[in-house]
Design an enzyme around this catalytic site. Structure first.
Site, mmCIF file in Angstrom:
data_model
loop_
_atom_site.group_PDB
_atom_site.id
_atom_site.type_symbol
_atom_site.label_atom_id
_atom_site.label_comp_id
_atom_site.label_asym_id
_atom_site.label_seq_id
_atom_site.Cartn_x
_atom_site.Cartn_y
_atom_site.Cartn_z
ATOM 1 N N ASP A 21 -8.861 -7.654 -4.650
ATOM 2 C CA ASP A 21 -8.997 -8.618 -3.562
ATOM 3 C C ASP A 21 -8.815 -10.019 -4.139
ATOM 4 O O ASP A 21 -9.404 -10.354 -5.162
ATOM 5 C CB ASP A 21 -10.390 -8.457 -2.939
ATOM 6 C CG ASP A 21 -10.658 -9.469 -1.841
ATOM 7 O OD1 ASP A 21 -9.675 -10.019 -1.291
ATOM 8 O OD2 ASP A 21 -11.842 -9.703 -1.533
ATOM 9 N N ASN A 23 -8.846 -12.975 -1.945
ATOM 10 C CA ASN A 23 -9.376 -14.048 -1.085
ATOM 11 C C ASN A 23 -10.790 -13.789 -0.584
ATOM 12 O O ASN A 23 -11.223 -14.368 0.401
ATOM 13 C CB ASN A 23 -8.423 -14.287 0.096
ATOM 14 C CG ASN A 23 -8.288 -13.048 0.969
ATOM 15 O OD1 ASN A 23 -8.732 -11.966 0.575
ATOM 16 N ND2 ASN A 23 -7.707 -13.200 2.139
ATOM 17 N N ASP A 25 -12.409 -11.254 0.929
ATOM 18 C CA ASP A 25 -12.796 -10.603 2.190
ATOM 19 C C ASP A 25 -13.129 -9.119 1.991
ATOM 20 O O ASP A 25 -13.328 -8.391 2.956
ATOM 21 C CB ASP A 25 -11.707 -10.784 3.256
ATOM 22 C CG ASP A 25 -10.409 -10.105 2.874
ATOM 23 O OD1 ASP A 25 -10.316 -9.557 1.749
ATOM 24 O OD2 ASP A 25 -9.467 -10.122 3.692
ATOM 25 N N ASP A 29 -5.348 -6.943 -1.666
ATOM 26 C CA ASP A 29 -4.207 -7.571 -1.003
ATOM 27 C C ASP A 29 -3.054 -7.800 -1.979
ATOM 28 O O ASP A 29 -3.169 -7.526 -3.178
ATOM 29 C CB ASP A 29 -4.647 -8.887 -0.340
ATOM 30 C CG ASP A 29 -5.500 -9.723 -1.279
ATOM 31 O OD1 ASP A 29 -5.047 -9.955 -2.411
ATOM 32 O OD2 ASP A 29 -6.631 -10.106 -0.899
ATOM 33 N N ASP A 98 6.008 2.975 0.497
ATOM 34 C CA ASP A 98 5.600 4.203 1.164
ATOM 35 C C ASP A 98 6.137 4.135 2.586
ATOM 36 O O ASP A 98 5.855 3.176 3.311
ATOM 37 C CB ASP A 98 4.066 4.275 1.182
ATOM 38 C CG ASP A 98 3.557 5.692 1.182
ATOM 39 O OD1 ASP A 98 4.179 6.540 1.843
ATOM 40 O OD2 ASP A 98 2.532 5.947 0.518
ATOM 41 N N ASP A 202 6.668 9.812 3.301
ATOM 42 C CA ASP A 202 5.488 10.528 3.772
ATOM 43 C C ASP A 202 5.866 11.759 4.593
ATOM 44 O O ASP A 202 6.718 11.682 5.473
ATOM 45 C CB ASP A 202 4.668 9.558 4.643
ATOM 46 C CG ASP A 202 3.284 10.080 4.962
ATOM 47 O OD1 ASP A 202 2.505 10.247 4.021
ATOM 48 O OD2 ASP A 202 2.987 10.306 6.152
ATOM 49 N N GLU A 264 7.110 13.427 0.090
ATOM 50 C CA GLU A 264 5.852 14.165 0.092
ATOM 51 C C GLU A 264 6.072 15.430 0.909
ATOM 52 O O GLU A 264 6.394 15.370 2.089
ATOM 53 C CB GLU A 264 4.735 13.334 0.724
ATOM 54 C CG GLU A 264 3.396 14.038 0.615
ATOM 55 C CD GLU A 264 2.438 13.735 1.760
ATOM 56 O OE1 GLU A 264 1.231 13.809 1.545
ATOM 57 O OE2 GLU A 264 2.897 13.448 2.889
ATOM 58 N N HIS A 328 -3.677 9.381 -3.726
ATOM 59 C CA HIS A 328 -4.680 8.827 -2.809
ATOM 60 C C HIS A 328 -5.262 9.865 -1.848
ATOM 61 O O HIS A 328 -6.118 9.533 -1.037
ATOM 62 C CB HIS A 328 -4.032 7.691 -2.012
ATOM 63 C CG HIS A 328 -2.920 8.202 -1.142
ATOM 64 N ND1 HIS A 328 -1.735 8.691 -1.659
ATOM 65 C CD2 HIS A 328 -2.828 8.361 0.196
ATOM 66 C CE1 HIS A 328 -0.972 9.113 -0.664
ATOM 67 N NE2 HIS A 328 -1.603 8.921 0.466
ATOM 68 N N ASP A 329 -4.769 11.093 -1.913
ATOM 69 C CA ASP A 329 -5.257 12.148 -1.019
ATOM 70 C C ASP A 329 -6.036 13.237 -1.743
ATOM 71 O O ASP A 329 -6.467 14.206 -1.116
ATOM 72 C CB ASP A 329 -4.069 12.841 -0.322
ATOM 73 C CG ASP A 329 -3.394 11.951 0.703
ATOM 74 O OD1 ASP A 329 -4.073 11.109 1.310
ATOM 75 O OD2 ASP A 329 -2.172 12.118 0.898
HETATM 76 C C1 GLC Z 1 0.319 11.866 4.005
HETATM 77 C C2 GLC Z 1 -0.427 10.730 3.356
HETATM 78 C C3 GLC Z 1 -1.822 10.716 3.884
HETATM 79 C C4 GLC Z 1 -1.755 10.498 5.374
HETATM 80 C C5 GLC Z 1 -0.825 11.495 6.057
HETATM 81 C C6 GLC Z 1 -0.475 11.053 7.422
HETATM 82 O O1 GLC Z 1 -0.222 13.089 3.703
HETATM 83 O O2 GLC Z 1 -0.366 10.854 1.968
HETATM 84 O O3 GLC Z 1 -2.625 9.765 3.257
HETATM 85 O O4 GLC Z 1 -3.032 10.629 5.915
HETATM 86 O O5 GLC Z 1 0.381 11.654 5.379
HETATM 87 O O6 GLC Z 1 0.427 9.992 7.388
HETATM 88 CA CA CA Z 2 -8.304 -9.723 0.579
#
Ligand code: GLC
Ligand code: CA
Length: 554
Positions: A21, A23, A25, A29, A98, A202, A264, A328-329
């Site tokens: 971050d 700024n 909040d 960012d 992405d 995605d 993905e 991230h999943d």
């Molecule tokens: C993919 C992304 C995931 C998202 C899903 C719907 O699996 O990696 O984070 O929730 O698509 O877009």
């Molecule tokens: Ca921020």
């Protein structure tokens, strides 16, 4: 094998909301990322992948896009983005975006138009169907277990249902609609013309829905979906027609630029992979499969080896692959595949060595390089992500004990990897001056970038060395892959060979020590040990818990 920059790449994945971050909040960012580019450069990464940064109501942290050509104001402006792109390029780092093409936010202008009337020019951009016997058009359940489960939402205005495989606030786009496709291509070219270097696509193998949208034939047992809707991710995966769509995307966009594409692809095993990634198909460069990382079933070392072997064959047959254990999943890799207690450091190093020495482009998820681990949140109120919340609610509604429900979801929750990046042991781990949008993992006092940089024996230095080795030794990228010593269930061993060079990798994928006998042609005592996560052994045939070694045979 043709050499390309994206095969040699090490991609650093940034979850912008949780990275830095700038700024105050509490939300990461673009200026925050800009501030940390030197750190990424010092790691050696050659590409960064940004999770979605577009305008979005943030129902699914940006995967619900309301304007593909605008930046989420919480992250910054288009100008900030251009600065970031420029700053990265000046450091020799490429940037990939992405891109979510399976659905948009319900706040996207296209959907707002689409739902107005049946003859609106945007009607066909989405998938609308009348009721079947007064109910949903079929038995599909949404993947987020949202709202009692159906993948269809009734819309009063036009008296029809629309399809949403994910949240009802994320309607699926209709890829059978040519004018929708043209809009998407235009938008993708706009990003490429801006100078970006590629896309992470995605849910890309789900664009084509099955003809006639039939019921799912697969039964589904509670507690997965108690309402009779079937969460069947096979239904929309790899459907006939998907390859024509990807070829068109390639023709209209990808082939016109020097970019990389990684799709993905849930529900894709090595068996059906080649048509997506083979060079001659002209579709995409590589895919993220989930045979290792997403499966709630923890793969055994034997299964792991089998999966790696099959994907190495995809490469040998003219395709390409990816290596990653966390994104991230999925949970933190050390918590899942290693040991996040006493053996955190050796197991974290071993997992890194494994990932970086197998065939395919390497992906590092933020925090992985300092050995971040899963978070132990005390209650459901600490969680943010849709999947954990949806599943929790559906389990509790069904009578499950709330604590037991939470315990069963903890290991796999996506929030494990979404807690803020741990930069130092100061306030909020150096992520923000303000309370972060998601709680910091309390482990930050010991596990953070500053501590890792001060300790030459840290996991971070292992990553730096691996990445620099990869740049100097094409054998790590292009070397032919041959598994060896396969009889040892919990040992992963293989050679890579390229030109005059031959390397041998040896890993003890377990907590216990292991004694091995080397094949007669292999003499580790006379080979050069390039790297290991323990001091050089007196007796090479004894492997310590999670020990990993990289030898050079010639
Ligand atoms: C993919 C992304 C995931 C998202 C899903 C719907 O699996 O990696 O984070 O929730 O698509 O877009
Ligand atoms: Ca921020």
């Amino acid at each position: 094998m043709k050499k390309t920059w994206w095969k040699e790449a090490v991609v650093y994945q940034i979850y912008p909301k949780s990275f830095q971050d700038s700024n105050g909040d509490g939300i990461g960012d673009l200026q925050g990322i800009l501030r940390r580019l030197d750190y990424i450069q010092s790691l050696g990464a050659t590409v960064i992948w940004l999770n979605p940064i577009y305008a979005s109501p943030q129902v699914d942290n940006g995967y619900d896009i309301s304007d593909y050509q605008a930046i989420n104001p919480a992250f910054g402006t288009l100008d900030d983005f251009k600065q970031l792109l420029d700053g990265a390029h000046r450091r020799g780092i490429r940037v990939i975006m992405d891109m979510v093409l399976n659905h948009t936010s319900d706040k996207h202008r296209w959907f707002q138009e689409s739902r107005k009337s049946k003859d609106n020019p945007y009607r066909d951009f989405y998938i609308w169907r009348p009721a079947r016997d007064g109910k949903e058009p079929n038995n599909w359940g949404n993947y987020f277990y949202e709202d009692r489960g159906s993948a269809w939402e009734w819309d009063e205005a036009t008296q029809e249902y629309y399809l949403h495989n994910y949240s009802k606030k994320m309607p699926d786009l209709n890829w059978d609609c040519p004018s929708m496709r043209q809009e998407i291509y235009k938008m993708l070219r706009w990003w490429c013309d801006l100078g970006i270097d590629g896309f992470r696509l995605d849910a890309i193998n789900r664009l084509q829905k099955p003809q006639g949208l039939p019921d799912s034939p697969r039964p589904c047992a509670p507690p997965v979906n108690p309402y009779g809707y079937i969460v069947d991710r096979e239904m929309c995966a790899n459907q006939p027609g998907i390859h024509e769509l990807l070829k068109e995307l390639n023709r209209e966009v990808f082939s016109r630029y020097d970019i990389m594409t990684v799709g993905e692809t849930g529900n894709l095993t090595s068996i059906k992979a080649l048509p997506y990634v083979s060079e001659s198909s002209r579709e995409i460069n590589m895919v993220f499969h989930f045979e290792i990382a997403k499966n709630p079933h923890l793969v055994t070392p034997a299964e792991y080896k089998d999966i790696q072997k099959r994907w190495a064959d995809v490469i040998r047959q003219g395709g390409w692959g990816t290596q990653y254990l966390t994104n991230h999943d999925s949970p933190r890799q050390i918590s899942r595949f290693g040991d996040d207690g006493e053996l955190r450091v050796p197991s974290g190093k071993m997992l890194a060595m494994l990932t970086h020495t197998q065939p395919g482009t390497v992906y590092v998820y933020q925090g992985e390089e300092i050995g971040m681990i899963n978070v132990d949140f005390p209650s459901i109120d600490y969680y943010d992500e849709r999947y954990t919340l949806g599943k929790y609610q559906s389990m509790v509604e069904q009578g499950a004990d709330p604590k037991a429900a939470l315990d069963s979801l903890k290991m796999m929750s996506r929030d494990n990897v979404r807690t803020p990046m741990q930069w130092n042991d100061g306030k909020n781990a150096g992520f923000s001056e303000a309370d972060p949008w998601l709680h910091v993992n309390p482990t930050y006092r010991a596990i953070n970038v500053r501590a890792a940089e001060q300790d030459p024996d840290s996991i971070l230095y292992t990553y730096r060395r691996l990445i620099s080795l990869r740049k100097r030794h094409p054998v790590m990228v292009y070397g032919d892959y041959v598994p060896v010593m396969e009889a040892y269930e919990n040992v992963v061993a293989y050679t890579r060979e390229y030109g005059d060079e031959k390397w041998f990798m040896l890993f003890n994928f377990q907590k216990e020590t292991q004694q091995v006998v080397f094949p007669p042609w292999l003499h580790p005592e006379s080979a050069g040990l390039i790297m290991g996560n323990y001091p050089a052994p007196n007796d090479p045939s004894v492997l310590q818990p999670y020990e990993g070694r990289i030898y050079r045979l010639r």
